[in-house]
Design a protein around this motif. Structure first.
Motif, short mmCIF file in Angstrom:
data_model
loop_
_atom_site.label_atom_id
_atom_site.label_comp_id
_atom_site.label_asym_id
_atom_site.label_seq_id
_atom_site.Cartn_x
_atom_site.Cartn_y
_atom_site.Cartn_z
N GLN A 72 0.82 -1.21 0.00
CA GLN A 72 0.00 0.00 0.00
C GLN A 72 0.86 1.26 0.00
O GLN A 72 0.44 2.31 -0.50
CB GLN A 72 -0.96 0.01 1.20
CG GLN A 72 -2.05 -1.03 1.11
CD GLN A 72 -2.88 -0.89 -0.16
OE1 GLN A 72 -3.27 0.20 -0.55
NE2 GLN A 72 -3.13 -2.01 -0.81
N ARG A 73 2.09 1.16 0.54
CA ARG A 73 2.99 2.32 0.52
C ARG A 73 3.33 2.69 -0.92
O ARG A 73 3.59 3.85 -1.21
CB ARG A 73 4.26 2.03 1.30
CG ARG A 73 4.02 1.91 2.79
CD ARG A 73 5.31 1.75 3.52
NE ARG A 73 5.84 0.40 3.23
CZ ARG A 73 7.03 -0.03 3.60
NH1 ARG A 73 7.86 0.77 4.23
NH2 ARG A 73 7.41 -1.26 3.33
N GLN A 77 -1.50 7.84 -1.20
CA GLN A 77 -2.83 8.40 -1.00
C GLN A 77 -3.49 8.61 -2.35
O GLN A 77 -2.97 9.32 -3.21
CB GLN A 77 -2.73 9.72 -0.25
CG GLN A 77 -4.08 10.33 0.05
CD GLN A 77 -3.94 11.60 0.88
OE1 GLN A 77 -2.93 11.85 1.51
NE2 GLN A 77 -4.98 12.41 0.86
N ASP A 78 -4.62 7.98 -2.55
CA ASP A 78 -5.41 8.07 -3.78
C ASP A 78 -4.59 7.75 -5.03
O ASP A 78 -4.84 8.30 -6.09
CB ASP A 78 -6.08 9.43 -3.89
CG ASP A 78 -7.29 9.40 -4.81
OD1 ASP A 78 -7.95 8.33 -4.89
OD2 ASP A 78 -7.57 10.41 -5.46
N LEU A 82 1.53 5.43 -6.95
CA LEU A 82 1.33 4.52 -8.07
C LEU A 82 1.50 5.26 -9.40
O LEU A 82 2.18 4.77 -10.31
CB LEU A 82 -0.05 3.88 -7.98
CG LEU A 82 -0.53 3.07 -9.19
CD1 LEU A 82 0.41 1.92 -9.50
CD2 LEU A 82 -1.94 2.55 -8.94
N GLU A 83 0.90 6.44 -9.53
CA GLU A 83 1.03 7.22 -10.77
C GLU A 83 2.49 7.57 -11.03
O GLU A 83 2.97 7.47 -12.17
CB GLU A 83 0.20 8.51 -10.68
CG GLU A 83 -1.29 8.31 -10.72
CD GLU A 83 -1.80 7.85 -12.07
OE1 GLU A 83 -1.19 8.17 -13.11
OE2 GLU A 83 -2.84 7.17 -12.09
N ALA A 84 3.21 7.96 -10.00
CA ALA A 84 4.63 8.31 -10.16
C ALA A 84 5.45 7.08 -10.56
O ALA A 84 6.31 7.15 -11.45
CB ALA A 84 5.17 8.91 -8.87
N LEU A 85 5.17 5.94 -9.92
CA LEU A 85 5.89 4.71 -10.27
C LEU A 85 5.57 4.26 -11.70
O LEU A 85 6.44 3.75 -12.41
CB LEU A 85 5.54 3.59 -9.28
CG LEU A 85 6.13 3.74 -7.89
CD1 LEU A 85 5.59 2.66 -6.96
CD2 LEU A 85 7.65 3.68 -7.95
N GLN A 86 4.33 4.48 -12.12
CA GLN A 86 3.98 4.14 -13.50
C GLN A 86 4.80 4.98 -14.48
O GLN A 86 5.32 4.46 -15.46
CB GLN A 86 2.49 4.37 -13.73
CG GLN A 86 2.06 4.09 -15.16
CD GLN A 86 0.57 4.20 -15.33
OE1 GLN A 86 -0.14 3.25 -15.03
NE2 GLN A 86 0.10 5.35 -15.78
N GLY A 109 -4.00 -4.38 -6.61
CA GLY A 109 -5.37 -4.31 -7.10
C GLY A 109 -6.01 -2.94 -7.02
O GLY A 109 -7.20 -2.79 -7.28
N PHE A 110 -5.23 -1.90 -6.67
CA PHE A 110 -5.79 -0.56 -6.51
C PHE A 110 -6.48 -0.07 -7.78
O PHE A 110 -7.60 0.40 -7.76
CB PHE A 110 -4.69 0.44 -6.10
CG PHE A 110 -5.17 1.86 -6.04
CD1 PHE A 110 -5.83 2.33 -4.92
CD2 PHE A 110 -4.99 2.73 -7.12
CE1 PHE A 110 -6.29 3.64 -4.87
CE2 PHE A 110 -5.45 4.04 -7.07
CZ PHE A 110 -6.09 4.49 -5.94
#
Length: 176
Positions: A72-73, A77-78, A82-86, A109-110
Motif C-alpha cells: 500500500q505504501r 494516498q489516492d 502509483l502514478e509516479a511509479l507508473q 489491485g488498486f
C-alpha cells in the motif's frame, strides 16, 4: 478483387502486425517487470509481478500473497505514488526501447478497484443526464480516471467530453 473483400495476403499481413504489436508489448512488460523487481528489492518489499497485454498496452501488476499491506505504501494516498511509479516504469521502458510506452501499472489491485468504481460512477452520471436532460459535470480526475468514465458513458449510449486544465480537468456527460 471486389470492394469489401479481404485477400489472404491482407489477412496474413494484419495477423503479422498483431503478432508484432503483441511481441513489442510483451517486451515492454518484461522490461517493466525487471525494473519493478529491482525496486521491490531495494525497498525490501515482497510482491509478485504479473504481466498481460490488453488492447494496445502492456499491463503490469504487483501483487502480494495474503494480506501484505506493505504494498500500500507503493500506492500512496489516492494512487499518487502509483502514478509516479507508473511514469518511472514507462521511462525505464523508453530508455531500453527508444519507444514511448503506454504501459499500465497496478499495485495490490488498486487500479482494478478504482476502474470498477469509476465505471459505476460513469454509468450513474449517464443515467442522471438521460433522466434530467441536463449535462452532468463530475469532479476533477486523472487521465486514467477520465478514460474509464468516458468508456462507461459511451457504453451507456451517451457522449462525454473533458473540460478544464490539469489538474482540474473533469468529465462532462452530455444528455441526448
Amino acid at each position: 478483387m471486389t470492394e469489401g473483400t479481404t485477400s489472404a495476403v491482407e489477412v496474413e499481413a494484419a495477423a503479422s502486425a498483431d503478432e508484432g504489436l503483441i511481441a513489442r508489448l510483451e517486451q515492454e512488460g518484461d522490461i517493466a517487470a525487471d525494473y519493478l523487481e529491482g525496486l521491490l528489492d531495494i525497498a525490501d518489499l515482497d510482491g509478485d509481478i504479473d504481466m498481460d497485454v490488453e488492447g494496445d498496452r502492456a499491463l503490469v501488476s504487483i501483487v502480494s500473497d495474503g494480506n501484505d499491506r506493505s504494498l500500500q505504501r507503493l500506492v500512496g494516498q489516492d494512487g499518487e505514488v502509483l502514478e509516479a511509479l507508473q511514469e518511472l516504469t514507462r521511462l525505464a521502458v523508453h530508455r531500453e526501447t527508444g519507444e514511448r510506452s503506454r504501459l499500465m501499472l497496478d499495485i495490490a489491485g488498486f487500479r482494478a478497484r478504482k476502474r470498477s468504481e469509476l465505471a459505476t460512477l460513469g454509468a450513474q452520471a449517464a443515467e442522471q443526464a438521460k433522466s434530467t436532460g441536463e449535462q452532468v459535470k463530475l469532479r476533477p480526475m486523472t487521465p486514467f480516471e477520465r478514460k474509464v468514465v468516458h468508456d462507461a458513458v459511451a457504453a451507456a449510449g451517451l457522449r462525454s467530453e473533458s473540460e478544464g486544465e490539469e489538474p482540474q480537468r473533469c468529465v462532462v456527460v452530455l444528455p441526448v
